[in-house]
Design an enzyme around this catalytic site. Structure first.
Site, PDB file in Angstrom:
ATOM      1  N   HIS A 175     -10.952   3.250  -0.136  1.00 59.68           N
ATOM      2  CA  HIS A 175     -10.906   4.349   0.829  1.00 59.68           C
ATOM      3  C   HIS A 175     -11.997   4.195   1.885  1.00 59.68           C
ATOM      4  O   HIS A 175     -13.052   3.586   1.613  1.00 59.68           O
ATOM      5  CB  HIS A 175     -11.137   5.689   0.107  1.00 59.68           C
ATOM      6  CG  HIS A 175      -9.977   6.155  -0.719  1.00 59.68           C
ATOM      7  ND1 HIS A 175     -10.123   6.626  -2.004  1.00 59.68           N
ATOM      8  CD2 HIS A 175      -8.655   6.233  -0.439  1.00 59.68           C
ATOM      9  CE1 HIS A 175      -8.932   6.972  -2.486  1.00 59.68           C
ATOM     10  NE2 HIS A 175      -8.029   6.736  -1.549  1.00 59.68           N
ATOM     11  N   CYS A 259     -14.999  12.079  -4.300  1.00 63.16           N
ATOM     12  CA  CYS A 259     -13.633  12.140  -4.834  1.00 63.16           C
ATOM     13  C   CYS A 259     -13.409  13.336  -5.756  1.00 63.16           C
ATOM     14  O   CYS A 259     -12.286  13.803  -5.935  1.00 63.16           O
ATOM     15  CB  CYS A 259     -13.307  10.877  -5.623  1.00 63.16           C
ATOM     16  SG  CYS A 259     -13.565   9.370  -4.714  1.00 63.16           S
TER      17      CYS A 259
HETATM   18  N1  GLY Z   1      -8.387   5.692  -9.117  1.00 60.89           N
HETATM   19  C1  GLY Z   1      -8.547   6.224  -7.823  1.00 60.89           C
HETATM   20  C2  GLY Z   1      -7.346   5.973  -7.008  1.00 60.89           C
HETATM   21  O1  GLY Z   1      -6.873   4.879  -7.087  1.00 60.89           O
HETATM   22  O2  GLY Z   1      -6.813   6.778  -6.307  1.00 60.89           O
END
Ligand code: GLY
Length: 266
Positions: A175, A259
């Site tokens: 990300h 997150c």
């Molecule tokens: N495990 C985080 C994602 O891949 O969205």
């Protein structure tokens, strides 16, 4: 160091609320893109999540839990399913098909809380981890999870709210926010090899650890993963109050401190 007027950096007052979700018993099955699978201790993850929630409480936030989603291994990473801009909550369409079932599970709480809820539509894909808000600018990563359609739909929804979307190519990380986030004064903390750092406007501090670029702002406090002690020291040297939190079990699942929550002013 670049100094932006505070009003440019903080769209409005500090957050009051953190939305979170308890980790799934299936956390060890979380999606992985850049990392190799490792053993995940789900019990330890639960304790680390409690520590994370306690820290947010200690920093003055109300912590609200979205409904548990035991069948969603990545459901604890609530940042990816909703992007909040002022009083608008934009439900995303995650790039990983396995994660799309997470989205509707958060709608009712957002409506109850008084947000105007929007939703991205096919063919858009967008993970909230690819959206970095700095003042009136929303940097949107172009990644394996977020496509141009996702960025374009987001741009249309946020333009009336006075925000502009700037797309940023990300090559070395899952990300955008794995690769870059911003401090309270707008200085970026980043791993410049992982994204097009020319796309962001402002000074960039290079962090030494791969987990050090994803920091969570709670007002003037900068929350940093315990695994990024040198990044934490660097951020302190820049004059900011830093809190560290151990999220090692979530890091094995390719996640960082941002997150695990969605911070709002409602
Ligand atoms: N495990 C985080 C994602 O891949 O969205």
């Amino acid at each position: 160091m670049t100094s932006y007027p505070a009003a440019m950096i903080l769209a409005s007052s500090p957050p009051t609320t953190a939305f979170v979700r308890a980790p799934s018993p299936r956390l060890a099955e979380a999606e992985l893109t850049f990392l190799e699978r490792q053993d995940v201790d789900v019990e330890r993850a639960g304790a680390q999540h409690a520590g994370y929630r306690d820290l947010l409480l200690r920093l003055g936030l109300e912590v609200v839990a979205f409904p548990e989603a035991p069948d969603q291994p990545d459901g604890v990473f609530v940042e990816d399913v909703v992007v909040v801009v002022d009083d608008a909550a934009i439900l995303t369409r995650p790039g990983a098909p396995s994660r799309r079932g997470e989205v509707e599970t958060v709608r009712a709480d957002l409506v109850r809380r008084g947000f105007t809820v929007h939703a991205l539509r096919q063919p858009a894909t967008l993970d909230g981890g690819d959206v970095l808000q700095v003042g009136d600018t929303m940097y949107v990563g172009r990644t394996r999870r977020t496509n141009d359609g996702g960025a374009a739909q987001l741009a249309r929804l946020v333009a009336p709210l006075g925000r502009r979307v700037v797309r940023v190519d990300v090559t070395g990380a899952l990300h955008l926010k794995t690769a870059v986030t911003a401090l309270p004064d707008g200085t970026f903390v980043a791993l410049p090899d992982w994204f097009d750092s020319g796309a962001v406007r402002g000074d960039v501090v290079v962090v030494p650890e791969p987990t050090g670029a994803d920091v969570l702002l709670v007002g003037e406090t900068v929350v940093v993963a315990a695994s990024a002690a040198r990044a934490a020291a660097l951020i302190r040297e820049h004059g900011f109050r830093v809190e560290s939190v151990d999220i090692s079990e979530f890091e094995k699942c390719e996640a960082g401190v941002t997150c695990l929550s969605v911070l709002t002013r409602r």
